[in-house]
Design an enzyme around this catalytic site. Structure first.
Site, PDB file in Angstrom:
ATOM      1  N   SER A  32      -1.776   3.599  45.141  1.00  0.00           N
ATOM      2  CA  SER A  32      -1.108   2.868  44.080  1.00  0.00           C
ATOM      3  C   SER A  32       0.402   3.097  44.132  1.00  0.00           C
ATOM      4  CB  SER A  32      -1.673   3.322  42.741  1.00  0.00           C
ATOM      5  OG  SER A  32      -1.019   2.642  41.732  1.00  0.00           O
ATOM      6  N   GLY A  33       1.161   2.020  44.160  1.00  0.00           N
ATOM      7  CA  GLY A  33       2.616   2.123  44.169  1.00  0.00           C
ATOM      8  C   GLY A  33       3.206   2.183  45.566  1.00  0.00           C
ATOM      9  N   THR A  43       1.184  -4.909  47.032  1.00  0.00           N
ATOM     10  CA  THR A  43       1.359  -6.216  46.413  1.00  0.00           C
ATOM     11  C   THR A  43       2.692  -6.826  46.841  1.00  0.00           C
ATOM     12  OG1 THR A  43       0.007  -5.503  44.593  1.00  0.00           O
ATOM     13  CG2 THR A  43       1.376  -7.425  44.205  1.00  0.00           C
ATOM     14  N   ASN A  91       2.542   3.384  38.898  1.00  0.00           N
ATOM     15  CA  ASN A  91       3.194   2.135  39.274  1.00  0.00           C
ATOM     16  C   ASN A  91       3.391   1.289  38.018  1.00  0.00           C
ATOM     17  OD1 ASN A  91       3.992  -0.296  40.353  1.00  0.00           O
ATOM     18  ND2 ASN A  91       2.258  -0.502  41.765  1.00  0.00           N
ATOM     19  N   SER A 102       1.020  -2.037  38.412  1.00  0.00           N
ATOM     20  CA  SER A 102      -0.130  -1.676  39.234  1.00  0.00           C
ATOM     21  C   SER A 102      -1.218  -2.744  39.156  1.00  0.00           C
ATOM     22  CB  SER A 102      -0.673  -0.335  38.754  1.00  0.00           C
ATOM     23  OG  SER A 102      -1.710   0.068  39.594  1.00  0.00           O
ATOM     24  N   SER A 103      -1.692  -3.148  40.320  1.00  0.00           N
ATOM     25  CA  SER A 103      -2.781  -4.140  40.337  1.00  0.00           C
ATOM     26  C   SER A 103      -4.057  -3.418  39.938  1.00  0.00           C
ATOM     27  CB  SER A 103      -2.965  -4.724  41.733  1.00  0.00           C
ATOM     28  OG  SER A 103      -1.732  -4.966  42.343  1.00  0.00           O
ATOM     29  N   GLY A 121      -6.065   1.362  47.463  1.00  0.00           N
ATOM     30  CA  GLY A 121      -6.225   2.336  48.533  1.00  0.00           C
ATOM     31  C   GLY A 121      -7.022   3.543  48.062  1.00  0.00           C
ATOM     32  N   GLU A 128      -8.165   6.907  46.565  1.00  0.00           N
ATOM     33  CA  GLU A 128      -7.626   7.525  45.347  1.00  0.00           C
ATOM     34  C   GLU A 128      -8.263   8.876  45.087  1.00  0.00           C
ATOM     35  OE1 GLU A 128      -6.431   3.917  42.315  1.00  0.00           O
ATOM     36  OE2 GLU A 128      -8.140   5.177  41.804  1.00  0.00           O
TER      37      GLU A 128
HETATM   38  N1  LIG Z   1       9.488  -3.575  50.281  1.00  0.00           N
HETATM   39  C1  LIG Z   1       9.905  -3.142  49.096  1.00  0.00           C
HETATM   40  N2  LIG Z   1      11.216  -3.194  48.794  1.00  0.00           N
HETATM   41  C2  LIG Z   1      11.649  -2.776  47.590  1.00  0.00           C
HETATM   42  N3  LIG Z   1      10.855  -2.270  46.639  1.00  0.00           N
HETATM   43  C3  LIG Z   1       9.539  -2.196  46.884  1.00  0.00           C
HETATM   44  C4  LIG Z   1       8.994  -2.634  48.125  1.00  0.00           C
HETATM   45  N4  LIG Z   1       7.673  -2.439  48.078  1.00  0.00           N
HETATM   46  C5  LIG Z   1       7.409  -1.909  46.861  1.00  0.00           C
HETATM   47  N5  LIG Z   1       8.516  -1.759  46.140  1.00  0.00           N
HETATM   48  C6  LIG Z   1       8.640  -1.208  44.768  1.00  0.00           C
HETATM   49  O1  LIG Z   1       7.479  -0.473  44.488  1.00  0.00           O
HETATM   50  C7  LIG Z   1       6.790  -0.973  43.366  1.00  0.00           C
HETATM   51  C8  LIG Z   1       5.303  -0.874  43.564  1.00  0.00           C
HETATM   52  O2  LIG Z   1       4.878  -1.726  44.595  1.00  0.00           O
HETATM   53  P1  LIG Z   1       3.511  -2.525  44.521  1.00  0.00           P
HETATM   54  O3  LIG Z   1       3.274  -3.037  43.169  1.00  0.00           O
HETATM   55  O4  LIG Z   1       3.520  -3.458  45.641  1.00  0.00           O
HETATM   56  O5  LIG Z   1       2.488  -1.378  44.805  1.00  0.00           O
HETATM   57  P2  LIG Z   1       0.942  -1.522  45.105  1.00  0.00           P
HETATM   58  O6  LIG Z   1       0.703  -0.858  46.386  1.00  0.00           O
HETATM   59  O7  LIG Z   1       0.511  -2.907  44.966  1.00  0.00           O
HETATM   60  O8  LIG Z   1       0.325  -0.640  43.971  1.00  0.00           O
HETATM   61  P3  LIG Z   1      -1.034  -0.821  43.153  1.00  0.00           P
HETATM   62  O9  LIG Z   1      -2.112  -0.340  44.014  1.00  0.00           O
HETATM   63  O10 LIG Z   1      -0.824   0.000  41.974  1.00  0.00           O
HETATM   64  O11 LIG Z   1      -1.129  -2.261  42.830  1.00  0.00           O
HETATM   65  C9  LIG Z   1       7.292  -2.397  43.226  1.00  0.00           C
HETATM   66  O12 LIG Z   1       7.211  -2.821  41.898  1.00  0.00           O
HETATM   67  C10 LIG Z   1       8.708  -2.290  43.727  1.00  0.00           C
HETATM   68  O13 LIG Z   1       9.535  -1.827  42.695  1.00  0.00           O
HETATM   69 MG   LIG Z   2      -0.634  -3.924  43.736  1.00  0.00          MG
END
Ligand SMILES: Nc1ncnc2c1ncn2[C@@H]1O[C@H](COP(=O)(O)OP(=O)(O)OP(=O)(O)O)[C@@H](O)[C@H]1O
Ligand SMILES: [Mg+2]
Length: 1007
Positions: free
Chosen positions: A108-109, A113, A158, A161-162, A385, A387
């Site tokens: 997560s984070g 996404t 996050n 977070s999805s 992913g 956890e």
């Molecule tokens: N390539 C990137 N460039 C800049 N910031 C990023 C990038 N990727 C992620 N982030 C930052 O990290 C935060 C979390 O990313 P994201 O929501 O994609 O995580 P995730 O892997 O989907 O998590 P979850 O499993 O909780 O959904 C985003 O809101 C953004 O602020």
């Molecule tokens: Mg996500």
């Protein structure tokens, strides 16, 4: 090019982990990540797998220019990037016509996404588009904010977070344009609707409506603009998040809903449901004799309206239960039971609405065009992913099981593709040692013996099954399995770190202890029947689709949550198996969402959970590096005299010659059918370093290059100077020539004179007269006056000749008559000029205009011309209407049916006419001829035409007298008459006092 960065490897590390010398060392792996992260290089490959570290700051690497840079470029020719993966998948889909999928994983984070959004944007910008495609692109992009509003939440890890897994297909037509999409969602974390941990929030949508909804909307939903009023929103004590602007997010979501195709009514119904969940959360119970009753009916009233159900029925369903086994008996519930019934309802309503939403989006993304049936697909998997928390429950169990399955797929597909490549290249396969996690997948999912089967059994069996009996069952069945331990089964050391209610799974990525509390409830995921009944009666259109009445009559128990999940994963594996996979492995650098901080412990954890070392080992098992012959030769050919500057033989021979010259030992490399395989990175590095040195050597030839450049620049400059000199000379000669222009031809003026002649002739050529009437002609220079005149005549003759050629016989006849008229009248009679443009006609009277008796009287004599005339009698000059007929022999005056007077042409002495504009004329006959009663005075409106015709028929062209002043004529019996002509303002014909016929003819402008 990828190799070109190798020389900077000490600072920025290697772009591909396969080039790590010590590839089995986790420390070296992490060190490489750190070096790159420090330089803002967040992407690194393991072969074709992309490892991405969340930068937690905006990097300038996602511009349109970047997209263009990666478009259609070979994977290894540019630095690692999410766009390279996107483009590679896209091109493989297009060229190999094989469906693709991009699997994005990470905790997560870590940026999953974000990565999936970057991929989608890449396709939206770089793929071909038409108008229809634009709509689809917009919808694909806009599905994100909507799904995120309803399915994402702020968690400790996050801010966005999805809370659901997502697999999205993007469909492309044969031109490579995106034409549709389809989304499958996995296991939404419904428990968040009713409860949040400290520091976390409910799903974004609740806050968005409360913060961003218009006053009017909130009133209709019965909501206050204060999230703290709602029990479901206060648990985490975290209404505001600095990185989130709920109000502007709502605007985005509202617009996105419109793009996707929601009309206002549907949005309203959807919001009614969201609001009703908040109202449900505020339903409070009080206890009376152990049973629950609802304290106020305010919420119920709102609920009844928003859900479209009967308030009394809803109240009863929340506080009573039906026990079917005992014959529809109704029992009261305790406040606790009522609360959990209420929460179950909230979860069910929200969860099913979310699924409905996904379906609705799918309907809007679905391509309808039949011709698109053979679309190719790129799938994007953005799923939770691996956890591990302090306390892990049913959700983590499902999530980690999902990751086991994905790992299994990953191993199978990676090994498979490695093996296939070796086979294709004709290189013997060297078995790779790796851990196959199938044993763990089986442990979870096997029929009868797997954890899910045992859990289901406990959920279904009669009697007092509980989470604890479930744990015992697990121990009984699975005790002794190498990947399963419980407190009871564990050795002393492990026992210390395990609770009594926990079981531990030894996942491929590490050990996780799961607490069995809540497993049965969560797996059952039941909604009391009477609550279901209420929902089935809802008038809300969305809910009628979510709660199907058939569900009530269906006696079969629905599948448990774990079984449903297992089935959906099996389906997912099937989907992914049928496609060519690419992988994006996301890593989060620290737990505090900070840019720059590289938390080594946390990262090592993830490298392990993601199985990256395993991944690298598989990839590196045989060879560190492989490239197509042409690429390799192109880059390194300068290192061997035989291959430099060009190799003309077979590519493989060239490479072979090259590496032998470089001193590669046989065990260091292998030559396949189209690629060279190099076993150790150090071999490649040595070659790369040699190239670098060689480039410096080649630097000496820089001097030559400069000399060639200088020489070439000299040529260009000399050419330019020569052109200038020529121009100046021309101008000078021209000026001199102008000064000498009137002199005899001499060297000073010959250029000028020639030029003037030339330009006159050219000008004439462009401006020749267009027709005989066009008298224009350019003025010639003095030297050309005579030639100009000759040319002019020639030109006129030419025009006349071509004009004559075009004349037909009818027109010729007309012209001949006109010529005669001209001979007779030109410059002699005033109204002649008016007659010129009017064509002469064959006759002014046809057979039907003449009395048939007259025609009959003519007998066989042929009429050549006939015209109405006025005859003035000889005594009183009375005007009488008559017709004048011309035949081959005579002119005949006709009155009605009688031929009144016939004048044979032989007897026609002459014809008199005035010089003025009148139409009078006199036909003179011999006075001695008794048959005639004297000369005839006639008037014709077409006097020129009439007289010309008479002159021609009677052959009397020279007998027409044009008189000034007056005309004398014989009036019969020797008497004489006189006609006087005077110019005046209008035509007047009358007998004057002196007995003459007086004619006043209007003056015409022409004379
Ligand atoms: N390539 C990137 N460039 C800049 N910031 C990023 C990038 N990727 C992620 N982030 C930052 O990290 C935060 C979390 O990313 P994201 O929501 O994609 O995580 P995730 O892997 O989907 O998590 P979850 O499993 O909780 O959904 C985003 O809101 C953004 O602020
Ligand atoms: Mg996500």
């Amino acid at each position: 090019m990828m190799e070109s960065a190798l020389t900077a490897r000490d600072r920025v590390g290697v772009q591909d982990f396969v080039l790590l010398e010590n590839y089995t060392s986790e420390a070296a792996f992490i060190e490489n990540l750190r070096k790159r992260f420090k330089e803002n290089l967040i992407y690194t490959y393991i072969g074709s797998v992309l490892v991405s570290v969340n930068p937690y700051k905006d990097l300038e690497i996602y511009t349109k220019n970047h997209m263009e840079r990666y478009r259609g470029v070979n994977f290894y020719e540019v630095s690692p990037h999410i766009y390279a993966v996107s483009d590679n998948a896209y091109r493989s889909m297009r060229t190999e016509r094989k469906d693709q999928c991009i699997l994005i994983s990470g905790e997560s984070g870590a940026g999953k996404t974000e990565a999936s959004k970057k991929i989608l944007q890449y396709y939206a910008v770089t793929c071909p588009a038409s108008e229809h495609v634009q709509t689809i692109k917009d919808r694909l992009l806009q599905s994100n904010p909507v799904l995120e509003a309803f399915g994402n939440a702020k968690t400790l890890r996050n801010d966005n977070s999805s809370r659901f897994g997502k697999y999205m297909d993007i469909q492309f037509d044969f031109k490579g344009a995106p034409v549709g999409g389809h989304i499958i969602n996995y296991l939404l974390e419904k428990s968040r609707v009713v409860h949040q941990n400290h520091g976390e929030r409910n799903f974004h949508i609740f806050y968005q409506i409360i913060e961003g909804g218009e006053e009017d909307l909130l009133r209709r939903l019965g909501l206050e603009r204060n999230s703290q009023q709602y029990q479901y929103l206060v648990k985490g004590n975290c209404p505001k998040v600095s990185s989130i602007n709920d109000r502007s997010d709502w605007k985005v979501v509202r617009k996105a809903l419109a793009v996707i195709g929601f009309n206002d009514d549907e949005v309203e119904e959807l919001l009614n449901i969201i609001a009703s969940v908040l109202h449900l959360g505020n339903v409070q119970y009080k206890e009376e004799e152990g049973y629950a009753y609802i304290t106020s009916d305010t919420q119920i009233k709102y609920l009844a309206r928003l859900l479209g159900v009967n308030g009394t029925v809803l109240t009863e369903a929340l506080t009573h239960k039906k026990i079917i086994a005992k014959g529809e008996e109704v029992a009261l519930r305790s406040p606790d039971q009522s609360s959990s019934a209420r929460d179950a309802l909230s979860k069910a309503v929200y969860g099913r609405t979310f699924t409905w939403l996904v379906n609705k989006i799918n309907a809007s993304l679905a391509y309808t065009d039949e011709s698109h049936k053979d679309a190719s697909v790129i799938g994007l998997l953005d799923i939770y992913g691996f956890e591990v928390f302090q306390h892990n429950s049913f959700e983590q169990f499902c999530i980690n099981y999902c990751n086991e399955k994905l790992q299994q797929l990953f191993i199978e597909l990676t090994l498979k593709s490695e093996q296939e490549e070796y086979e294709a290249e004709g290189i013997t396969w060297e078995p790779v040692q790796y851990f196959n996690n199938k044993i763990i997948c089986d442990l979870v999912e096997e029929k009868f013996k797997g954890i899910i089967s045992i859990l289901d059994e406990e959920c279904l069996r009669p009697g007092d099954a509980s989470d604890v009996t479930f744990l015992q069952k697990l121990e009984d069945t699975l005790g002794g399995h190498p990947h399963f331990v419980t407190h009871k089964l564990a050795d002393g050391k492990t026992r210390k770190v395990m609770g009594r209610e926990e079981f531990r799974l030894l996942h491929y990525a590490g050990e996780v202890n799961y607490n069995v509390n809540g497993f049965l409830d969560k797996n059952n995921d039941l909604l009391f029947r009477n609550l279901k009944e209420v929902m089935c009666m809802s008038e809300n259109k969305i809910l009628t689709q979510c709660f199907d009445r058939d569900e009530l009559s269906d006696k079969k128990r629905p599948d448990t949550a774990a079984t449903q999940f297992k089935a959906s994963l099996a389906k997912l594996m099937e989907i992914l198996m049928s496609k060519e996979p690419s992988y994006v492995r996301c890593i989060k650098p620290n737990d505090s969402k900070q840019a720059v901080r590289f938390d080594e412990v946390l990262i090592r954890h993830q490298v392990k959970y993601l199985g990256l070392m395993e991944n690298l080992r598989v990839r590196r098992a045989g060879f560190a590096y492989r490239r197509r012959y042409e690429t390799f030769l192109q880059r390194y050919k300068s290192l061997c005299p035989e291959t430099w500057p060009n190799w003309n033989g077979k590519l493989s021979d060239g490479v072979s010659t090259l590496v032998k010259h470089l001193g590669y030992k046989p065990e260091e490399y292998k030559l396949g059918r189209s690629k060279i395989f190099i076993r150790f990175p150090k071999t490649l590095f040595a070659t790369e370093d040699a190239l670098e040195t060689r480039k410096h050597g080649l630097g000496k030839s820089r001097g030559f290059a400069i000399a060639i450049q200088a020489w070439w620049r000299g040529i260009l400059a000399r050419r330019k100077a020569q052109r200038r000199r020529q121009a100046a000379n021309t101008i000078r000669r021209f000026i001199k020539g102008f000064i000498y222009r009137h002199k005899e031809r001499c060297p000073e003026n010959e250029y000028f004179l020639d030029y003037v002649r030339y330009s006159f002739l050219m000008n004439l050529h462009r401006n020749l007269p267009k027709n005989v009437l066009d008298k224009s002609w350019p003025t010639p220079p003095a030297a050309l006056t005579e030639s100009s005149e000759l040319l002019r005549k020639m030109c006129m003759q030419n025009m006349v000749w071509s004009y004559c050629k075009k004349i037909d016989s009818e027109w010729k006849h007309q012209m001949e008559q006109k010529m005669i008229a001209s001979d007779i009248f030109k410059d002699k009679k005033d109204n002649y000029p008016q007659s010129v443009p009017k064509l002469f006609v064959g006759t002014r009277l046809n057979g039907e205009d003449i009395n048939p008796k007259a025609i009959q009287a003519l007998g066989s004599e042929k009429m050549k011309y006939a015209v109405p005339v006025t005859k003035y009698d000889r005594k009183g000059y009375k005007p009488r209407s008559r017709q004048l007929l011309l035949t081959a022999n005579s002119a005949i005056i006709v009155e009605e049916g009688k031929l009144k007077q016939r004048i044979d042409y032989g007897a026609l002495k002459g014809i008199s006419v005035s010089s003025l504009s009148d139409g009078l004329f006199v036909l003179h006959v011999p006075s001695e001829d008794n048959k005639q009663k004297g000369d005839v005075v006639l008037q014709s409106d077409h006097v020129i035409e009439t007289l010309t015709k008479i002159a021609i028929c009677a052959d009397k062209i020279n007998s027409i007298n044009i008189n000034q002043g007056s005309i004398k004529f014989t009036a019969g019996h020797g008497k004489e008459g006189i006609i006087d002509f005077t110019p005046g303002s209008e035509l007047l014909v009358a007998k004057a006092k002196n007995g003459h016929l007086s004619v006043t003819a209007p003056r015409l402008n022409s004379r």
